[in-house]
Design an enzyme around this catalytic site. Structure first.
Site, PDB file in Angstrom:
ATOM      1  CB  CYS A 115     -22.667  -3.214   4.253  1.00  0.00           C
ATOM      2  SG  CYS A 115     -23.305  -3.571   5.897  1.00  0.00           S
ATOM      3  CD  GLU A 116     -17.112  -5.064   5.356  1.00  0.00           C
ATOM      4  OE1 GLU A 116     -16.576  -4.830   6.466  1.00  0.00           O
ATOM      5  OE2 GLU A 116     -17.545  -6.184   5.033  1.00  0.00           O
ATOM      6  N   GLY A 175       8.728   3.312  -8.567  1.00  0.00           N
ATOM      7  CA  GLY A 175       8.521   3.818  -7.220  1.00  0.00           C
ATOM      8  C   GLY A 175       8.564   5.326  -7.147  1.00  0.00           C
ATOM      9  NE  ARG A 234      -3.289   3.627  -4.452  1.00  0.00           N
ATOM     10  CZ  ARG A 234      -2.797   4.730  -3.902  1.00  0.00           C
ATOM     11  NH1 ARG A 234      -3.562   5.794  -3.749  1.00  0.00           N
ATOM     12  NH2 ARG A 234      -1.553   4.768  -3.506  1.00  0.00           N
ATOM     13  CE1 TYR A 250      -0.976  -0.910  -9.195  1.00  0.00           C
ATOM     14  CE2 TYR A 250      -0.196   1.330  -8.787  1.00  0.00           C
ATOM     15  CZ  TYR A 250       0.027   0.050  -9.252  1.00  0.00           C
ATOM     16  OH  TYR A 250       1.248  -0.264  -9.776  1.00  0.00           O
ATOM     17  CE1 TYR A 253      -1.278  -1.480  -0.532  1.00  0.00           C
ATOM     18  CE2 TYR A 253      -2.406  -0.271  -2.263  1.00  0.00           C
ATOM     19  CZ  TYR A 253      -1.747  -1.396  -1.836  1.00  0.00           C
ATOM     20  OH  TYR A 253      -1.537  -2.433  -2.701  1.00  0.00           O
ATOM     21  CD  GLU A 310       9.807  -3.323 -14.216  1.00  0.00           C
ATOM     22  OE1 GLU A 310       9.148  -3.495 -13.168  1.00  0.00           O
ATOM     23  OE2 GLU A 310      10.688  -4.111 -14.593  1.00  0.00           O
ATOM     24  N   PRO A 311       7.407   2.367 -14.477  1.00  0.00           N
ATOM     25  CG  PRO A 311       7.342   4.404 -15.601  1.00  0.00           C
ATOM     26  CD  PRO A 311       8.047   3.078 -15.581  1.00  0.00           C
ATOM     27  N   GLY A 312       4.185   2.888 -13.067  1.00  0.00           N
ATOM     28  CA  GLY A 312       2.743   2.769 -13.278  1.00  0.00           C
ATOM     29  C   GLY A 312       2.062   3.985 -12.714  1.00  0.00           C
TER      30      GLY A 312
END
Length: 410
Positions: free
Chosen positions: A337-338, A227, A307, A365, A311, A268-270
């Site tokens: 088309c959105e 996080g 993202r 991500y 988010y 556990e960093p991503g």
């Protein structure tokens, strides 16, 4: 990406040259930045027996996984497929932590058969695990600490209404299940979400884990998830990992003395490791002026970087073709088309049709959440390593869209 003598470059390479060679849109990753971020964490927690387990879901390209393994990282996976990728990249089973959410029990059995460290996040699965393996195969427990943390509810995972983990208030049921099946618990795990800036959140998690640990005499590690916040724009507050390292390792080492032996400290960093390494290069298709907004339409969208829409994530957007141009306000949108907004009301150097734009912080991500929505192809991926641009994933073709379809006579 840096501005050098009026030209934007990624590790000394002009983005225009990359797009000329590999096409657009294009994901570009900086290997040096990935390795540097990993080293920063290992240094910050060096006073403990630390294990950095890269969260594979952030970016699963095999070349990235190999780079991290070579640089001293372990790995965290959330599916059997990610586990197979990790093994393909050369990670040993003992280096792989498997932390699933709501999977079929047969997948967990498959990961045990591979020899992975298994992390269980619900009482039902813990009971099934105990009935099958008893004390012959250890497991870890993922706990929900009931802590609200992180910059966005959608990426906060440790609050009371989260699907993740076994509630700390269900400790009696955990202990009853462990005792009934003689389960050997070798780790305790907490992960509360992303974009955590305060060291105190991790220290609160530590207090919870330390208090529970006396119930589990066979522990080998404690896992604090991740996080860690990175900067998405100028002035962003980020996690002070050096301050956290000093405070948490001190508390952890004192706990280990009381526990009676030294345990491993896991993270556990991503995003922290790969986010800032990545750039999504896109070409401007159209500059569309309306009475209220000037839109910049590009050859990418939420199918390549979801993202911002999912988010409300902020990604800095720069015009690499006109770095010295007058700043003007634009809303950058995709070709899907959105409603497909990559960045609203941004001050960007004047954009012209054909200009190349770069979306920063696209390493985590980005490609891993990409899709073929609108039957668009997913982009190529390039790694800048040792001063050279290496293709690490080819751009998709029409044949890829058809590959698993079965045409029947109608």
């Amino acid at each position: 990406m840096e501005l050098q003598q009026g030209v934007y470059r990624i590790q000394g390479i002009d983005p225009h040259a990359l797009v000329k060679e590999f096409g657009s849109p294009l994901y570009v990753y900086d290997a040096d930045k990935i390795v540097s971020q990993l080293r920063t964490l290992k240094t910050a927690f060096a006073a403990s027996d630390v294990r950095i387990k890269y969260a594979a879901k952030a970016l699963t390209n095999l070349s990235i996984l190999k780079l991290l393994r070579k640089s001293g990282s372990d790995i965290d996976v959330v599916s059997i497929q990610e586990a197979q990728l990790a093994l393909r990249a050369g990670f040993e089973p003992a280096q792989i932590m498997y932390t699933p959410s709501g999977v079929d029990f047969n997948e967990l059995i498959a990961c045990v058969d591979l020899g992975l460290t298994v992390n269980i996040d619900n009482l039902s699965t813990l009971a099934k695990f105990g009935k099958k393996y008893r004390d012959t195969y250890p497991c870890s427990i993922r706990l929900n600490p009931h802590i609200m943390a992180g910059g966005n509810l959608k990426i906060s995972t440790g609050h009371s209404n989260s699907k993740f983990g076994i509630s700390v208030h269900q400790l009696p049921e955990i202990l009853e299940t462990v005792s009934a099946h003689n389960i050997r618990i070798n780790g305790l795990h907490i992960h509360t979400g992303s974009d955590i800036t305060e060291s105190d959140v991790f220290l609160k998690m530590a207090d919870i884990l330390f208090g529970l640990a006396k119930n589990f005499p066979h522990l080998k590690f404690m896992d604090f998830g991740s996080g860690f916040k990175v900067a998405y724009k100028e002035g962003d507050v980020v996690t002070n990992v050096n301050d956290l390292g000093q405070k948490l390792t001190k508390a952890f080492n004192e706990f280990c003395e009381g526990y009676g032996r030294k345990l491993e400290l896991h993270f556990e960093p991503g995003k922290f490791i790969v986010s800032e390494s990545g750039h999504l290069l896109v070409r401007t298709n159209v500059v569309k002026k309306t009475p209220t907004v000037t839109f910049v339409g590009v050859d990418s969208g939420l199918n390549h970087l979801i993202r911002p829409m999912m988010y409300d994530a902020y990604h800095t957007i720069i015009n690499v073709s006109n770095p010295g141009g007058e700043k003007k306000q634009y809303t950058v949108v995709g070709y899907i088309c959105e409603t497909d907004t990559l960045g609203a009301d941004r001050m960007i150097s004047e954009v012209r049709e054909g200009d190349l734009l770069a979306l920063k912080n696209a390493g985590a991500y980005g490609f891993s959440m990409a899709s073929n929505y609108n039957s668009r192809f997913r982009p190529a991926e390039v790694l800048i390593i040792n001063g050279q641009a290496k293709l690490i994933r080819e751009r998709e073709t029409f044949e890829d869209l058809l590959r698993h379809q079965v045409e029947i006579d109608i």
